[in-house]
Design a protein around this motif. Sequence first.
Motif, PDB file in Angstrom:
ATOM      1  N   ASN A 224       0.817  -1.201   0.000  1.00 12.17           N
ATOM      2  CA  ASN A 224       0.000   0.000   0.000  1.00 12.17           C
ATOM      3  C   ASN A 224       0.855   1.257   0.000  1.00 12.17           C
ATOM      4  OD1 ASN A 224      -2.558   1.662   1.819  1.00 12.17           O
ATOM      5  ND2 ASN A 224      -2.795   0.740  -0.197  1.00 12.17           N
ATOM      6  N   MET A 225       2.004   1.185   0.655  1.00  9.68           N
ATOM      7  CA  MET A 225       2.943   2.308   0.595  1.00  9.68           C
ATOM      8  C   MET A 225       3.302   2.614  -0.852  1.00  9.68           C
ATOM      9  SD  MET A 225       6.885   2.480   1.996  1.00  9.68           S
ATOM     10  CE  MET A 225       7.458   1.498   0.596  1.00  9.68           C
ATOM     11  N   GLY A 226       3.653   1.576  -1.613  1.00  5.39           N
ATOM     12  CA  GLY A 226       4.019   1.759  -3.013  1.00  5.39           C
ATOM     13  C   GLY A 226       2.866   2.275  -3.857  1.00  5.39           C
ATOM     14  N   GLN A 227       1.664   1.783  -3.553  1.00  6.61           N
ATOM     15  CA  GLN A 227       0.492   2.226  -4.304  1.00  6.61           C
ATOM     16  C   GLN A 227       0.206   3.712  -4.080  1.00  6.61           C
ATOM     17  OE1 GLN A 227      -1.963  -0.841  -2.494  1.00  6.61           O
ATOM     18  NE2 GLN A 227      -2.368  -1.741  -4.514  1.00  6.61           N
ATOM     19  N   VAL A 228       0.290   4.142  -2.833  1.00  4.36           N
ATOM     20  CA  VAL A 228       0.030   5.554  -2.503  1.00  4.36           C
ATOM     21  C   VAL A 228       1.084   6.442  -3.145  1.00  4.36           C
ATOM     22  CG1 VAL A 228      -0.085   7.243  -0.636  1.00  4.36           C
ATOM     23  CG2 VAL A 228      -1.187   5.015  -0.368  1.00  4.36           C
ATOM     24  N   GLN A 229       2.351   6.029  -3.058  1.00  4.19           N
ATOM     25  CA  GLN A 229       3.418   6.838  -3.633  1.00  4.19           C
ATOM     26  C   GLN A 229       3.285   6.957  -5.147  1.00  4.19           C
ATOM     27  OE1 GLN A 229       6.839   4.808  -2.063  1.00  4.19           O
ATOM     28  NE2 GLN A 229       6.907   6.067  -0.221  1.00  4.19           N
ATOM     29  N   ALA A 230       2.885   5.859  -5.790  1.00  2.00           N
ATOM     30  CA  ALA A 230       2.699   5.900  -7.243  1.00  2.00           C
ATOM     31  C   ALA A 230       1.542   6.816  -7.614  1.00  2.00           C
ATOM     32  CB  ALA A 230       2.441   4.489  -7.774  1.00  2.00           C
ATOM     33  N   HIS A 231       0.494   6.809  -6.790  1.00  4.09           N
ATOM     34  CA  HIS A 231      -0.671   7.639  -7.079  1.00  4.09           C
ATOM     35  C   HIS A 231      -0.360   9.127  -6.881  1.00  4.09           C
ATOM     36  CE1 HIS A 231      -4.977   8.394  -7.571  1.00  4.09           C
ATOM     37  NE2 HIS A 231      -4.858   9.284  -6.599  1.00  4.09           N
ATOM     38  N   LEU A 232       0.369   9.448  -5.832  1.00  3.85           N
ATOM     39  CA  LEU A 232       0.672  10.848  -5.534  1.00  3.85           C
ATOM     40  C   LEU A 232       1.825  11.388  -6.380  1.00  3.85           C
ATOM     41  CD1 LEU A 232       0.366  10.963  -1.636  1.00  3.85           C
ATOM     42  CD2 LEU A 232      -1.333  11.639  -3.350  1.00  3.85           C
ATOM     43  N   GLY A 233       2.751  10.501  -6.751  1.00  4.72           N
ATOM     44  CA  GLY A 233       3.881  10.940  -7.553  1.00  4.72           C
ATOM     45  C   GLY A 233       4.785  11.907  -6.804  1.00  4.72           C
ATOM     46  N   GLU A 234       5.296  12.913  -7.507  1.00  5.23           N
ATOM     47  CA  GLU A 234       6.255  13.833  -6.902  1.00  5.23           C
ATOM     48  C   GLU A 234       5.656  14.697  -5.809  1.00  5.23           C
ATOM     49  OE1 GLU A 234       8.123  16.141  -9.907  1.00  5.23           O
ATOM     50  OE2 GLU A 234       9.123  14.421 -10.855  1.00  5.23           O
ATOM     51  N   VAL A 235       4.327  14.794  -5.782  1.00  2.94           N
ATOM     52  CA  VAL A 235       3.701  15.650  -4.778  1.00  2.94           C
ATOM     53  C   VAL A 235       3.832  15.078  -3.368  1.00  2.94           C
ATOM     54  CG1 VAL A 235       1.341  14.718  -4.705  1.00  2.94           C
ATOM     55  CG2 VAL A 235       1.702  17.192  -4.491  1.00  2.94           C
ATOM     56  N   VAL A 236       4.281  13.820  -3.236  1.00  3.16           N
ATOM     57  CA  VAL A 236       4.612  13.292  -1.899  1.00  3.16           C
ATOM     58  C   VAL A 236       5.594  14.233  -1.227  1.00  3.16           C
ATOM     59  CG1 VAL A 236       5.765  11.437  -0.631  1.00  3.16           C
ATOM     60  CG2 VAL A 236       4.164  10.880  -2.449  1.00  3.16           C
ATOM     61  N   GLY A 237       6.495  14.779  -2.022  1.00  2.00           N
ATOM     62  CA  GLY A 237       7.436  15.761  -1.480  1.00  2.00           C
ATOM     63  C   GLY A 237       8.866  15.277  -1.484  1.00  2.00           C
ATOM     64  N   ALA A 238       9.784  16.222  -1.562  1.00  2.00           N
ATOM     65  CA  ALA A 238      11.212  15.911  -1.496  1.00  2.00           C
ATOM     66  C   ALA A 238      11.606  15.682  -0.042  1.00  2.00           C
ATOM     67  CB  ALA A 238      12.003  17.074  -2.098  1.00  2.00           C
ATOM     68  N   PRO A 239      12.785  15.077   0.204  1.00  2.16           N
ATOM     69  CA  PRO A 239      13.247  14.920   1.585  1.00  2.16           C
ATOM     70  C   PRO A 239      13.199  16.253   2.333  1.00  2.16           C
ATOM     71  CG  PRO A 239      14.650  13.679   0.111  1.00  2.16           C
ATOM     72  CD  PRO A 239      13.711  14.468  -0.764  1.00  2.16           C
ATOM     73  N   GLY A 240      12.693  16.216   3.532  1.00  2.00           N
ATOM     74  CA  GLY A 240      12.564  17.430   4.336  1.00  2.00           C
ATOM     75  C   GLY A 240      11.206  18.081   4.259  1.00  2.00           C
ATOM     76  N   SER A 241      10.376  17.673   3.292  1.00  2.00           N
ATOM     77  CA  SER A 241       9.026  18.237   3.183  1.00  2.00           C
ATOM     78  C   SER A 241       8.227  17.906   4.439  1.00  2.00           C
ATOM     79  CB  SER A 241       8.313  17.662   1.955  1.00  2.00           C
ATOM     80  OG  SER A 241       8.991  17.995   0.767  1.00  2.00           O
ATOM     81  N   ILE A 242       7.479  18.887   4.940  1.00  2.00           N
ATOM     82  CA  ILE A 242       6.761  18.712   6.209  1.00  2.00           C
ATOM     83  C   ILE A 242       5.307  18.319   5.957  1.00  2.00           C
ATOM     84  CG2 ILE A 242       5.984  19.849   8.326  1.00  2.00           C
ATOM     85  CD1 ILE A 242       8.416  21.673   8.126  1.00  2.00           C
ATOM     86  N   TRP A 243       4.936  17.179   6.496  1.00  2.00           N
ATOM     87  CA  TRP A 243       3.545  16.715   6.483  1.00  2.00           C
ATOM     88  C   TRP A 243       2.971  16.861   7.883  1.00  2.00           C
ATOM     89  CZ3 TRP A 243       0.147  14.725   2.815  1.00  2.00           C
ATOM     90  CH2 TRP A 243       0.651  14.579   1.518  1.00  2.00           C
ATOM     91  N   VAL A 244       1.845  17.539   7.995  1.00  2.00           N
ATOM     92  CA  VAL A 244       1.196  17.751   9.292  1.00  2.00           C
ATOM     93  C   VAL A 244       0.361  16.519   9.624  1.00  2.00           C
ATOM     94  CG1 VAL A 244      -0.302  19.246  10.645  1.00  2.00           C
ATOM     95  CG2 VAL A 244       1.145  20.217   8.847  1.00  2.00           C
ATOM     96  N   ALA A 245       0.492  16.040  10.862  1.00  2.00           N
ATOM     97  CA  ALA A 245      -0.151  14.793  11.282  1.00  2.00           C
ATOM     98  C   ALA A 245      -1.075  15.007  12.478  1.00  2.00           C
ATOM     99  CB  ALA A 245       0.907  13.744  11.640  1.00  2.00           C
ATOM    100  N   PRO A 246      -2.285  15.551  12.239  1.00  2.00           N
ATOM    101  CA  PRO A 246      -3.229  15.694  13.350  1.00  2.00           C
ATOM    102  C   PRO A 246      -4.012  14.420  13.624  1.00  2.00           C
ATOM    103  CG  PRO A 246      -4.173  16.624  11.372  1.00  2.00           C
ATOM    104  CD  PRO A 246      -2.790  16.168  11.004  1.00  2.00           C
ATOM    105  N   LEU A 247      -4.097  13.534  12.646  1.00  2.00           N
ATOM    106  CA  LEU A 247      -4.855  12.290  12.831  1.00  2.00           C
ATOM    107  C   LEU A 247      -3.991  11.289  13.581  1.00  2.00           C
ATOM    108  CD1 LEU A 247      -6.466  11.997   9.281  1.00  2.00           C
ATOM    109  CD2 LEU A 247      -7.209  13.325  11.270  1.00  2.00           C
ATOM    110  N   PRO A 248      -4.562  10.566  14.533  1.00  2.00           N
ATOM    111  CA  PRO A 248      -3.761   9.693  15.404  1.00  2.00           C
ATOM    112  C   PRO A 248      -3.062   8.577  14.644  1.00  2.00           C
ATOM    113  CG  PRO A 248      -6.105   9.276  15.712  1.00  2.00           C
ATOM    114  CD  PRO A 248      -6.006  10.506  14.867  1.00  2.00           C
ATOM    115  N   LEU A 249      -1.821   8.305  15.016  1.00  2.00           N
ATOM    116  CA  LEU A 249      -1.043   7.272  14.349  1.00  2.00           C
ATOM    117  C   LEU A 249      -1.597   5.878  14.600  1.00  2.00           C
ATOM    118  CD1 LEU A 249       2.644   8.494  14.862  1.00  2.00           C
ATOM    119  CD2 LEU A 249       1.154   8.816  12.897  1.00  2.00           C
ATOM    120  N   TYR A 250      -2.474   5.721  15.594  1.00  2.00           N
ATOM    121  CA  TYR A 250      -3.076   4.400  15.789  1.00  2.00           C
ATOM    122  C   TYR A 250      -4.228   4.162  14.809  1.00  2.00           C
ATOM    123  CZ  TYR A 250      -6.217   7.269  18.700  1.00  2.00           C
ATOM    124  OH  TYR A 250      -7.064   8.242  19.163  1.00  2.00           O
ATOM    125  N   HIS A 251      -4.606   5.201  14.059  1.00  2.00           N
ATOM    126  CA  HIS A 251      -5.600   5.073  12.998  1.00  2.00           C
ATOM    127  C   HIS A 251      -4.853   4.662  11.732  1.00  2.00           C
ATOM    128  CE1 HIS A 251      -8.660   6.145  10.052  1.00  2.00           C
ATOM    129  NE2 HIS A 251      -9.526   6.345  11.029  1.00  2.00           N
TER     130      HIS A 251
END
Length: 548
Positions: A224-251
Amino acid sequence: MSAIEPDLNPLGFQSVLDVLKYSTESFGPRTAFSSLGASLTFQALQHKTADFAAYLRKAGLKPGDRIAIQLPNLLQSPVAVLGALRAGLVVVNTNPLYTAAELKHQLKDSGAKALVVLANVAHVASEVVRETDVDLVIVSEVGDMHPPLKRTIINTALKHFKKLVPPFRFARQVSFRSALKDGAKAGRADHAASNSDVAVLQYTAGTTGPSKAAVLSHGNLVANMGQVQAHLGEVVGAPGSIWVAPLPLYHIFSFTAHNLVFLSKGCHSLLIPNPRDLGSFAKALRGIRMHGFLQINALILKLSTHEAFRELDFSSLKITVAAGASLTHDAARKWKDLTGCVVSESYGMSETSPGVTGNILGQEKVGSIGVAFRSTELRVVDDNGVDVPNGQPGELWVRGPQVMQGYWNAPEETDRTLTEDRWLKSGDIVVRQEDDTFRIVDRKKDIVIVSGFNVAPNEIEDVVSQMPEVAECAVVGVPNERTGESLCLFVVPEAAAPTPKEIISYSQKFLASYKVPKRIHFVPDLPRNAIGKVLRRELRRHLENPSA
């Protein structure tokens, strides 16, 4: 397990551990996670997870043993999760909001032998651990991953307010920091996980009875990691790109995104421990050049109308992904007005690790869950399992490498949900449109989604019906602008009817807050079909037209 296209996994990852090894070696000095002003580099993540894994093995836990992790979005969470996987353990994602009864069920059902728990909620676990197989409890405090002085200030302040850290005690108890120190002195204990090894038990609400666990293998998650990355493409972000994580990691949505998808690309996950504290949430984002944002509809509505968020700089925000509940036009419009960023809705389930579909970037449509991810087959079928034409509603069936192995210790549930040729019956009613995008129109099963959390009506009914003043009851979900859906409880009372306040108070003893119905109707009886099954659609119709 279905095969995944090789180009979705170009580095040949066989497990989450391969992903971790690659990430920590490739992005060493960069920040992997931050929370409450503290940060963890990829290099530090490598060392801390190794220390935690070594401690777990030294403590007597063996590969295949289950470990429940009950933490909010603090730095301890990825350390505990990835460290446990390095030790060969199976992670049981556990909600810190659980009541004693809910936690007891999950610990007993999973057969967990260890628990990692935040001190603030450990008093709940202390009520039930002795009734489970849990032998070791690792207690973490909020400031555990902060520098010494700040850690002392944070933990001392919390302990000063007893209501924030109620007293607790376990027969075999160790602090999270002590576990890391002991593990650093022990020999390394990395497990060589295979593609088929179980990695996670992800509990999800069932249509009957208590929650059940989707068994997710290392292969499911990596696929699923590979599937999501393929779907998002470069917009996943370059190293250092900040993704905000308000949703709980147990979800599972946040779990896979931050522990795998973004980690493997060298992105920085900014963890928000309590997104309900909007003031502190906004403060954490002040001055941050955020690249991506994971969202649910209910949170979008809250943030879009909060004054502190209206003062933030969203000019660097490139993508917002929403899932967990249907995105409303109102929420999508408000977020676009606030941030300038279009919300891209996706669809998934705990049973699919979780991603199944997503909108094509730049072609987003509100109300559409997009197209199938690569290596994912979708069918829309009628009640007889026969495919229906485009434009006609039917149940969504899913087949792909991200589909779970089955339900934990629940062969009958597995057989009802998975066909012999590995099609997963989602229980969601969708329409496939001519452009191969999908739109959800209803849920075949009765699950209610409140603020992104699946809630089983039967679980609430089992609790409320135990009140002596309640003859019987039934729960339905109703649209709610703030939470996506809310819970409406219909009660047939005994002679001495309870008050709504009494029902709510009783429910709060056994159910997490998001499972407690706030809207209560008293009725003389419940509508049923010829075999006695409650007709929930009639209850919904009653809400739309009470005089009917």
